[in-house]
Design an enzyme around this catalytic site. Structure first.
Site, PDB file in Angstrom:
ATOM      1  N   GLY A 284     -10.853   6.286   9.168  1.00 53.09           N
ATOM      2  CA  GLY A 284      -9.784   5.458   8.634  1.00 53.09           C
ATOM      3  C   GLY A 284      -9.198   6.063   7.377  1.00 53.09           C
ATOM      4  O   GLY A 284      -7.989   6.107   7.199  1.00 53.09           O
ATOM      5  N   MET A 286     -10.549   8.642   3.574  1.00 51.53           N
ATOM      6  CA  MET A 286     -11.604   9.404   2.914  1.00 51.53           C
ATOM      7  C   MET A 286     -11.360   9.404   1.417  1.00 51.53           C
ATOM      8  O   MET A 286     -10.255   9.688   0.960  1.00 51.53           O
ATOM      9  CB  MET A 286     -11.645  10.835   3.468  1.00 51.53           C
ATOM     10  CG  MET A 286     -12.701  11.717   2.845  1.00 51.53           C
ATOM     11  SD  MET A 286     -14.351  11.055   3.095  1.00 51.53           S
ATOM     12  CE  MET A 286     -15.161  11.682   1.624  1.00 51.53           C
ATOM     13  N   GLU A 287     -12.437   9.120   0.642  1.00 50.80           N
ATOM     14  CA  GLU A 287     -12.333   8.875  -0.787  1.00 50.80           C
ATOM     15  C   GLU A 287     -12.394  10.120  -1.647  1.00 50.80           C
ATOM     16  O   GLU A 287     -12.758  10.028  -2.839  1.00 50.80           O
ATOM     17  CB  GLU A 287     -13.453   7.927  -1.225  1.00 50.80           C
ATOM     18  CG  GLU A 287     -14.869   8.522  -1.238  1.00 50.80           C
ATOM     19  CD  GLU A 287     -15.652   8.297   0.037  1.00 50.80           C
ATOM     20  OE1 GLU A 287     -16.889   8.396   0.001  1.00 50.80           O
ATOM     21  OE2 GLU A 287     -15.021   8.023   1.075  1.00 50.80           O
ATOM     22  N   GLU A 321     -11.260   2.709  -0.605  1.00 43.67           N
ATOM     23  CA  GLU A 321     -11.326   4.109  -1.025  1.00 43.67           C
ATOM     24  C   GLU A 321     -11.170   4.245  -2.538  1.00 43.67           C
ATOM     25  O   GLU A 321     -11.799   5.106  -3.156  1.00 43.67           O
ATOM     26  CB  GLU A 321     -10.274   4.942  -0.286  1.00 43.67           C
ATOM     27  CG  GLU A 321     -10.329   4.847   1.229  1.00 43.67           C
ATOM     28  CD  GLU A 321     -11.705   5.129   1.824  1.00 43.67           C
ATOM     29  OE1 GLU A 321     -12.489   5.883   1.214  1.00 43.67           O
ATOM     30  OE2 GLU A 321     -12.003   4.584   2.898  1.00 43.67           O
TER      31      GLU A 321
END
Length: 888
Positions: A284, A286-287, A321
């Site tokens: 979904g 990515m941090e 995130e």
């Protein structure tokens, strides 16, 4: 607790702990084999010469011995599908390195060195979408969990933290925007049509948080001023044609930043915060530190192309995130077994944020519905695992509802026991103690324990025991009080036959049915196999409201008279408990009906309960819409498989589907006047009216009941709603119902929807999903035809999920009696696995429920799993899921 053991290999690499793997048996990695890496990497310099078909990477690593690890004269650098062009140590070329499988092993005798490695990769050929890959003419990365090793050789594990300096250069016309982690340090042009940018991230991070994006992008920008007065430049980067759909994402980011300051005391720590939307993405979002890479699905939204649910998802994922900046980035995981340390905590944080933005009651019901649909079946099947697993073959398979959603529930229980103020003291202590570290779940629990003043010794079992506890409730009246007996049982799961009693906090109240009064709320903390709790009575004829607000992720088993459930559904002052009473009424009736048992009066009671909901003027439509939803067939499947005197009853998906459709028809017919009146009232509410969201929700539910009770009427109503719709929520709600009907309106509106949104990938994904999820009797043939559609591609994860994951969640089609649905999913797995194993592996789980299903379908499901298992060169992602599904 985390376990420290004697090392099993000289490099402290848990991947070497097992005997040599075969293509069909990847190595098992054990948590108990963890040891600190022998070398530290204080700084990492990366130089990228970018190209779609060839990118050259020069990695310069400063390495020094780790005094906290066992010494080693070898440096193991992980790789995956890459080859070193050259290797130098302290400026001198070396040739005494060797390859050990995919890893580069380099002899190092001294205490500190500079290692330089050059690699070349082809991003356009990277169909796995892990590492550096091409997407629609741009370059982007995904490195969690183990993707960085597909870019360059590196100790690719979360406990090796480094500060990064990155120089990117490439053709300016092709890649006018060059982005990386941290702050931009410098940029310029080379005079030959190429340009460059240098980036510096001052905060040490593991390699999985590295990110790079290069492409032709534009930004929706808006500054944010932090609580200390520092200005942060916030950018949402997208393709030019998508820019108009990014306002909601930017607003969500700003709301998240302010909320995290106010609620958890966390201030942002860089000058830039960049989000990039990518259409080819396995996850979904990515941090990555300062440069979040998002699936376009969770960035783009306007009322014509996104539903209310889409708007909520964008806001929630943006927040998730962003919150990772502290709960995941500033404090990261020591090893991948600690994944819930960052994900469970951050899911809780995003849930609390969404509650504050949109209302606690409805959000809590939504979260529990997701938990029951995804995590409860996981806990009851062959893939069950604790939120902190003990072993794995492929870490990507543990990005599960257990780690995320159950992990959040476990931390929520700590918050319930501590109270908000003391819980905040615990999280403050956690951030203070472990900032800049790779921490463990035990570190988090200990900080909450110390900060909140709790004894969580026994509570730690939630981290090590799998399975959903079942809590049995009984009571007796004793004078002016009530004695409530609670008992618990944690079912056996693969590898864990016997369980210890858990700590289970349960909010409860004792109401009086005779007086129609509600009682004071208490919290009962169950710590033993069986305990008795005593409380005063509110009045005669007591009724217990328990697990209010869903305090604990458990299954409550109680023998309540139908009249008691009807009373709770009508009078309980806790919104979740009211919802739960209705769900329980429906589950009891539907499980009995699907099992061929009599449920005298059950249907009539439910019709009356729904009539009361429709007439209740104290409810807003957002809550009314939740109360109108019947339990999902997945939830009923688990309830049926786990019920019966022996607990060994097998679920019959066909019988469940038929019983649920009969009940929908009965409610639609029995409440026809009330449903029509509700629809007419809701239809008058404008889109921008604050009540509009609830109005749109109840309209969709009215159409669902009409489709079951009067298909011709439903087709007419849905077609009219579709034609008049000025927003995607109404248009999609209408098309959802039409897709399941055999009516001329169906084909006309499906064709119109496609023509209207042709070229908009996210909306065409909806078009695929609506047909794959439909109740149409020919849904299997329709999915087969859609797989041949010119807009379908197996190489885009969103498109694959939109068709096949939707179909796997369609109980009627997936569980077709002849096994055609099972074959379809198995065929997909075998076709997709060589292209994108991470996505392929996620399709195994629906087949893995074969043990809980009636014998004929069970044999068909198992046969498909066995067919997959026999395939040559199966990826370790898919192999692990299939083998556990067969053996667990």
């Amino acid at each position: 607790m985390d376990i420290a053991t004697t090392p099993t290999n000289p490099d402290g690499n848990p991947e070497l702990a097992d005997a040599a793997p075969t293509p069909h048996r990847p190595p098992v990695i054990h948590r108990e084999d963890y040891r600190p890496f022998p070398w530290r990497v204080p700084t990492t310099d990366l130089a990228f010469e970018l190209g779609i078909e060839k990118t050259r990477i020069t990695a310069t690593l400063a390495v020094e011995r780790n005094p906290d690890a066992e010494p080693s004269d070898r440096l193991r650098l992980n790789g995956d599908g890459i080859t070193a062009q050259s290797v130098t140590v302290d400026g001198e070329a070396v040739n005494d390195w060797e390859m050990d499988g995919p890893d580069l092993v380099l002899p190092l005798a001294g205490d500190a060195h500079t290692v330089e490695i050059v690699t070349e990769i082809d991003p356009s050929a990277n169909t796995q979408l892990m590492g550096l890959y091409a997407s629609n003419g741009m370059l982007c990365t995904q490195c969690e969990a183990e993707g960085f090793r597909r870019i360059t050789f590196f100790p690719d594990r979360p406990d090796v933290l480094s500060t990064y300096r990155v120089r990117m250069s490439g053709p300016k016309e092709q890649f006018p925007i060059l982005l990386c982690n941290g702050n931009r340090a410098a940029e310029g042009e080379n005079g030959d049509g190429t340009h460059w940018a240098e980036w510096h991230d001052p905060w040490p991070k593991p390699s999985y948080l590295f990110a790079l994006v290069a492409g032709d992008l534009v930004a929706n920008s808006g500054d944010f001023t932090t609580v200390s007065g520092r200005r942060v430049e916030c950018n949402i980067w997208v393709r030019r044609e998508d820019l108009a759909r990014t306002d909601h994402a930017l607003e969500s980011l700003h709301r998240s930043m302010r909320w995290d300051e106010e609620t958890f005391g966390r201030e942002y720590d860089l000058d830039l915060y960049n989000i990039v939307a990518v259409s080819d993405f396995n996850m979904g979002a990515m941090e990555n530190k300062g440069l979040n890479v998002f699936n376009t699905k969770y960035v783009l939204a306007d009322k014509d192309t996104a539903t209310d649910g889409d708007f909520d998802a964008v806001e929630g994922v943006i927040a998730h995130e962003y919150f990772h900046n502290w709960s995941g980035n500033r404090i990261t995981c020591r090893d991948w077994f600690q994944l819930s340390l960052k994900e469970g905590f951050t899911v809780l944080r995003d849930q609390l944020f969404s509650q504050d933005m949109r209302g606690e009651a409805v959000k809590r019901i939504e979260d529990v519905r997701i938990l029951r649909a995804a995590q409860f079946p996981e806990d009851a099947g062959p893939l069950a695992h604790p939120i902190r697993p003990d072993s794995y073959r492929e870490i990507s398979n543990f990005y599960t509802a257990t780690v995320y959603n159950k992990g959040a529930e476990v931390i929520r229980m700590m918050r319930s026991m501590a109270g908000e103020e003391r819980f905040r003291k615990g999280t403050d202590l956690y951030f203070e103690r472990h900032d800049g570290e790779a921490a463990t779940c035990e570190d988090f629990v200990r900080a909450i324990e110390d900060g909140a003043g709790l004894d969580l010794t026994q509570f730690r079992l939630w981290y090590s025991q799998a399975g959903t506890p079942r809590v049995r409730v009984s009571h007796e009246v004793a004078g002016d009080g009530i004695r409530i007996t609670l008992s618990q049982q944690v079912p056996a799961t693969p590898g864990q036959a016997k369980k210890q009693p858990m700590v289970i906090p349960l909010r409860l109240a004792v109401h009086s049915k005779a007086n129609e009064t509600t009682g004071t709320e208490h919290i009962a903390v169950l710590t033993e196999a069986e305990q008795v709790f005593e409380y005063p009575l509110t009045g005669p004829d007591p009724v217990i409201s328990i697990n209010r607000g869903f305090t604990a992720p458990v299954i409550v088993e109680r023998e309540l008279a139908r009249d008691d459930l009807v009373f709770l559904a009508a009078h309980d002052d806790d919104p979740f408990a009211r919802y739960e009473a209705l769900q329980e009424l429906a589950v009891d009736h539907l499980v009995a009906a699907a099992s061929g048992e009599t449920s005298e009066g059950g249907e009539a009671a439910l019709v009356e309960a729904f009539r009361a909901i429709l007439a209740d003027g104290t409810l807003d439509d957002a809550m009314r819409g939740e109360l109108m939803m019947l339990p999902s067939e997945t939830y009923l499947f688990e309830a049926m498989a786990g019920s019966g005197a022996t607990g060994t009853r097998k679920a019959d998906p066909g019988a469940i589907h038929a019983a649920r459709e009969r009940l929908k028809a009965a409610i639609g017919s029995g409440c026809a006047e009330e449903l029509d009146a509700l629809y007419d009232r809701a239809e008058e509410v404008a889109f921008d009216d604050p009540a509009g969201r609830g109005a749109r929700k109840v309209k969709a539910q009215v159409l669902v009941y009409a489709a079951a009770s009067d298909p011709a009427k439903a087709a007419e109503m849905a077609a009219r709603q579709y034609d008049r719709a000025d927003n995607m929520t109404d248009r999609q709600g209408a098309l959802m119902v039409l897709a399941g009907l055999e009516a001329p309106e169906r084909e006309e509106r499906l064709a119109d929807f496609y023509d209207r949104y042709r070229g908009n990938d996210l909306v065409i994904d909806k078009w695929f999903t609506l047909q794959a999820l439909s109740l149409h009797p020919q849904v299997i043939a329709q999915v087969e035809a859609l797989a041949q559609h010119r807009d379908f591609t197996i190489r885009n994860p969103n498109r694959v999920r939109s068709l096949y994951m939707a179909f796997a969640g369609n109980p009627q089609g997936f569980h077709a009696q002849d096994g055609a649905g099972y074959r379809m999913i198995a065929d997909l797995i075998l076709k997709l696995d060589p292209i994108n194993p991470q996505t392929a592996a996620r399709f195994v789980s629906p087949l893995g429920r074969w043990r809980r299903i009636e014998p004929k379908r069970a044999a068909l499901m198992k046969a498909e799993l066995e067919r997959i298992a026999e395939a040559d060169n199966l990826s370790r992602d898919t192999y692990e899921q299939v083998s556990r599904s067969l053996d667990g």
